[in-house]
Design a protein around this motif. Structure first.
Motif, PDB file in Angstrom:
ATOM      1  N   PRO A 291      26.238 -20.214 -20.016  1.00 32.23           N
ATOM      2  CA  PRO A 291      26.805 -19.620 -21.238  1.00 32.23           C
ATOM      3  C   PRO A 291      26.982 -18.115 -21.091  1.00 32.23           C
ATOM      4  O   PRO A 291      26.098 -17.416 -20.617  1.00 32.23           O
ATOM      5  N   THR A 292      28.151 -17.616 -21.503  1.00 24.15           N
ATOM      6  CA  THR A 292      28.462 -16.186 -21.344  1.00 24.15           C
ATOM      7  C   THR A 292      28.740 -15.492 -22.673  1.00 24.15           C
ATOM      8  O   THR A 292      29.124 -14.331 -22.688  1.00 24.15           O
ATOM      9  N   SER A 293      28.581 -16.189 -23.780  1.00 22.06           N
ATOM     10  CA  SER A 293      28.792 -15.591 -25.097  1.00 22.06           C
ATOM     11  C   SER A 293      27.749 -16.130 -26.051  1.00 22.06           C
ATOM     12  O   SER A 293      27.083 -17.136 -25.777  1.00 22.06           O
ATOM     13  N   LEU A 294      27.627 -15.454 -27.211  1.00 20.13           N
ATOM     14  CA  LEU A 294      26.642 -15.898 -28.193  1.00 20.13           C
ATOM     15  C   LEU A 294      26.996 -17.272 -28.751  1.00 20.13           C
ATOM     16  O   LEU A 294      26.116 -18.071 -29.059  1.00 20.13           O
ATOM     17  N   LEU A 295      28.299 -17.570 -28.892  1.00 20.53           N
ATOM     18  CA  LEU A 295      28.704 -18.894 -29.371  1.00 20.53           C
ATOM     19  C   LEU A 295      28.314 -19.968 -28.358  1.00 20.53           C
ATOM     20  O   LEU A 295      27.787 -21.027 -28.725  1.00 20.53           O
ATOM     21  N   ALA A 296      28.559 -19.675 -27.085  1.00 19.49           N
ATOM     22  CA  ALA A 296      28.153 -20.622 -26.040  1.00 19.49           C
ATOM     23  C   ALA A 296      26.634 -20.756 -25.996  1.00 19.49           C
ATOM     24  O   ALA A 296      26.096 -21.840 -25.752  1.00 19.49           O
ATOM     25  N   LEU A 297      25.936 -19.635 -26.240  1.00 20.33           N
ATOM     26  CA  LEU A 297      24.477 -19.668 -26.275  1.00 20.33           C
ATOM     27  C   LEU A 297      23.976 -20.577 -27.392  1.00 20.33           C
ATOM     28  O   LEU A 297      23.091 -21.417 -27.187  1.00 20.33           O
ATOM     29  N   ALA A 298      24.564 -20.433 -28.600  1.00 25.17           N
ATOM     30  CA  ALA A 298      24.153 -21.258 -29.732  1.00 25.17           C
ATOM     31  C   ALA A 298      24.426 -22.730 -29.450  1.00 25.17           C
ATOM     32  O   ALA A 298      23.592 -23.605 -29.742  1.00 25.17           O
ATOM     33  N   SER A 299      25.575 -23.036 -28.868  1.00 24.46           N
ATOM     34  CA  SER A 299      25.915 -24.423 -28.547  1.00 24.46           C
ATOM     35  C   SER A 299      24.951 -24.995 -27.512  1.00 24.46           C
ATOM     36  O   SER A 299      24.521 -26.153 -27.610  1.00 24.46           O
ATOM     37  N   THR A 300      24.605 -24.166 -26.532  1.00 21.23           N
ATOM     38  CA  THR A 300      23.682 -24.618 -25.487  1.00 21.23           C
ATOM     39  C   THR A 300      22.304 -24.894 -26.068  1.00 21.23           C
ATOM     40  O   THR A 300      21.647 -25.880 -25.708  1.00 21.23           O
ATOM     41  N   ILE A 301      21.843 -24.037 -26.989  1.00 24.44           N
ATOM     42  CA  ILE A 301      20.537 -24.243 -27.614  1.00 24.44           C
ATOM     43  C   ILE A 301      20.522 -25.544 -28.416  1.00 24.44           C
ATOM     44  O   ILE A 301      19.535 -26.299 -28.394  1.00 24.44           O
ATOM     45  N   LEU A 302      21.624 -25.844 -29.134  1.00 19.23           N
ATOM     46  CA  LEU A 302      21.698 -27.101 -29.874  1.00 19.23           C
ATOM     47  C   LEU A 302      21.631 -28.289 -28.914  1.00 19.23           C
ATOM     48  O   LEU A 302      20.950 -29.287 -29.177  1.00 19.23           O
ATOM     49  N   LEU A 303      22.333 -28.175 -27.781  1.00 20.33           N
ATOM     50  CA  LEU A 303      22.295 -29.244 -26.785  1.00 20.33           C
ATOM     51  C   LEU A 303      20.888 -29.415 -26.222  1.00 20.33           C
ATOM     52  O   LEU A 303      20.381 -30.536 -26.078  1.00 20.33           O
ATOM     53  N   LEU A 304      20.224 -28.291 -25.928  1.00 22.69           N
ATOM     54  CA  LEU A 304      18.868 -28.353 -25.388  1.00 22.69           C
ATOM     55  C   LEU A 304      17.896 -28.943 -26.403  1.00 22.69           C
ATOM     56  O   LEU A 304      16.969 -29.669 -26.041  1.00 22.69           O
ATOM     57  N   GLY A 305      18.103 -28.623 -27.678  1.00 20.96           N
ATOM     58  CA  GLY A 305      17.251 -29.204 -28.715  1.00 20.96           C
ATOM     59  C   GLY A 305      17.362 -30.723 -28.749  1.00 20.96           C
ATOM     60  O   GLY A 305      16.358 -31.431 -28.857  1.00 20.96           O
ATOM     61  N   GLY A 306      18.599 -31.219 -28.652  1.00 23.15           N
ATOM     62  CA  GLY A 306      18.790 -32.669 -28.623  1.00 23.15           C
ATOM     63  C   GLY A 306      18.177 -33.301 -27.384  1.00 23.15           C
ATOM     64  O   GLY A 306      17.524 -34.350 -27.467  1.00 23.15           O
ATOM     65  N   LEU A 307      18.374 -32.656 -26.228  1.00 24.96           N
ATOM     66  CA  LEU A 307      17.769 -33.167 -24.994  1.00 24.96           C
ATOM     67  C   LEU A 307      16.249 -33.168 -25.081  1.00 24.96           C
ATOM     68  O   LEU A 307      15.591 -34.092 -24.598  1.00 24.96           O
ATOM     69  N   GLY A 308      15.694 -32.119 -25.713  1.00 24.46           N
ATOM     70  CA  GLY A 308      14.239 -32.037 -25.858  1.00 24.46           C
ATOM     71  C   GLY A 308      13.693 -33.168 -26.712  1.00 24.46           C
ATOM     72  O   GLY A 308      12.649 -33.749 -26.396  1.00 24.46           O
ATOM     73  N   MET A 309      14.397 -33.503 -27.794  1.00 26.60           N
ATOM     74  CA  MET A 309      13.955 -34.602 -28.651  1.00 26.60           C
ATOM     75  C   MET A 309      13.971 -35.929 -27.892  1.00 26.60           C
ATOM     76  O   MET A 309      13.017 -36.712 -27.961  1.00 26.60           O
ATOM     77  N   VAL A 310      15.063 -36.174 -27.152  1.00 24.19           N
ATOM     78  CA  VAL A 310      15.156 -37.418 -26.378  1.00 24.19           C
ATOM     79  C   VAL A 310      14.066 -37.467 -25.304  1.00 24.19           C
ATOM     80  O   VAL A 310      13.416 -38.492 -25.100  1.00 24.19           O
ATOM     81  N   TRP A 311      13.863 -36.339 -24.620  1.00 27.87           N
ATOM     82  CA  TRP A 311      12.845 -36.269 -23.564  1.00 27.87           C
ATOM     83  C   TRP A 311      11.460 -36.589 -24.123  1.00 27.87           C
ATOM     84  O   TRP A 311      10.701 -37.356 -23.532  1.00 27.87           O
ATOM     85  N   ASN A 312      11.128 -35.985 -25.266  1.00 26.98           N
ATOM     86  CA  ASN A 312       9.807 -36.225 -25.863  1.00 26.98           C
ATOM     87  C   ASN A 312       9.651 -37.668 -26.329  1.00 26.98           C
ATOM     88  O   ASN A 312       8.564 -38.249 -26.224  1.00 26.98           O
ATOM     89  N   LEU A 313      10.724 -38.258 -26.850  1.00 29.26           N
ATOM     90  CA  LEU A 313      10.657 -39.652 -27.270  1.00 29.26           C
ATOM     91  C   LEU A 313      10.399 -40.576 -26.077  1.00 29.26           C
ATOM     92  O   LEU A 313       9.662 -41.558 -26.193  1.00 29.26           O
ATOM     93  N   VAL A 314      10.996 -40.245 -24.933  1.00 30.82           N
ATOM     94  CA  VAL A 314      10.879 -41.114 -23.759  1.00 30.82           C
ATOM     95  C   VAL A 314       9.563 -40.896 -23.023  1.00 30.82           C
ATOM     96  O   VAL A 314       8.869 -41.855 -22.643  1.00 30.82           O
ATOM     97  N   PHE A 315       9.175 -39.609 -22.832  1.00 33.29           N
ATOM     98  CA  PHE A 315       8.063 -39.310 -21.931  1.00 33.29           C
ATOM     99  C   PHE A 315       6.768 -38.896 -22.632  1.00 33.29           C
ATOM    100  O   PHE A 315       5.713 -38.876 -21.997  1.00 33.29           O
ATOM    101  N   VAL A 316       6.823 -38.527 -23.898  1.00 35.33           N
ATOM    102  CA  VAL A 316       5.628 -38.011 -24.587  1.00 35.33           C
ATOM    103  C   VAL A 316       5.161 -38.948 -25.692  1.00 35.33           C
ATOM    104  O   VAL A 316       3.984 -39.301 -25.768  1.00 35.33           O
TER     105      VAL A 316
END
Length: 232
Positions: free
Chosen positions: A188-213
């Motif tokens: 990500p090279t802009s704040l908009l891309a940063l915000a989108s990436t954080i939302l994506l990471l949040g979703g990945l984190g939820m899935v990861w915790n559901l599967v592995f934690v």
């Protein structure tokens, strides 16, 4: 229940109008429901740490090298240890066995101070010594003393909680690796891309915790909460 009642008394005694719930307390729905019941507003705080200089530069432009990333990596020992051992810390309060945990924490702080002062005096590690030594001591305390003493407080075999800590620690390390890989790919090279990436990471984190934690019981409870929220 004991710790939630303690939080309730503290909030009411201090007449707080609002609080911030940080991880992992922010994941406790029972605590959030209690705050709603007593009319105290709350905000859930999440944390995202991706250890790539380009990612950090988007909100800390002064980062010109990898020094901040190195400091964050060295601090990960404390984060990993606390993440894995956090559920066990409640055991000391519930069983009213807080003396030895407090003594161990105090002695760890003294040892930390002695080692850091020695390294700062005789080496040029400076901030790296502070972050590294603190993280290492916290990691040892959380992964060696906390599970052993929690089992002792509950009259369980000494090694009862070590597999749990290993699983949680491995899940956290894997999650950091996934986050870092995603950011390295997306760049990500802009704040908009940063915000989108954080939302994506949040979703990945939820899935990861559901599967592995999360346990199957926790997964069913989480899905039930989501369905109830969607219906309301």
């Amino acid at each position: 229940p004991g710790y939630i009642d303690g939080v309730r008394r503290f909030v009411q005694q201090q007449k707080l109008h609002g609080v911030m719930l940080v991880p992992r307390v922010s994941e406790d729905q029972a605590l959030a429901d209690m705050l709603n019941d007593i009319g105290c507003r709350y905000v859930r705080i999440a944390a995202v740490a991706v250890l790539i200089p380009g990612f950090m530069k988007l909100w800390i432009p002064e980062v010109t090298d990898t020094s901040l990333v190195m400091l964050t990596w060295l601090s990960l020992g404390s984060i990993i240890g606390n993440f894995a051992a956090q559920p066990l810390l409640h055991v000391f309060v519930i069983t009213n066995r807080v003396k030895w945990p407090a003594i161990v924490t105090f002695l760890g702080g003294v040892l930390n101070l002695i080692i850091v002062m020695a390294l700062v005096h005789w080496t040029d590690w400076d901030l790296y010594a502070i972050a590294g030594v603190s993280g290492a001591i916290d990691l040892v305390r959380s992964t060696v003393f906390v599970p052993w003493y929690a089992a002792r407080c509950l009259a369980l075999p000494k090694g009862t909680f070590y597999p749990l800590l290993g699983r949680l620690g491995a899940a956290f390390i894997g999650l950091v690796g996934v986050f870092t890989a995603v950011v390295w790919i997306l760049k990500p090279t802009s704040l908009l891309a940063l915000a989108s990436t954080i939302l994506l990471l949040g979703g990945l984190g939820m899935v990861w915790n559901l599967v592995f934690v999360a346990t199957p019981t926790q997964v069913r409870f989480g899905l039930q909460v989501i369905l109830e929220k969607m219906k309301s």
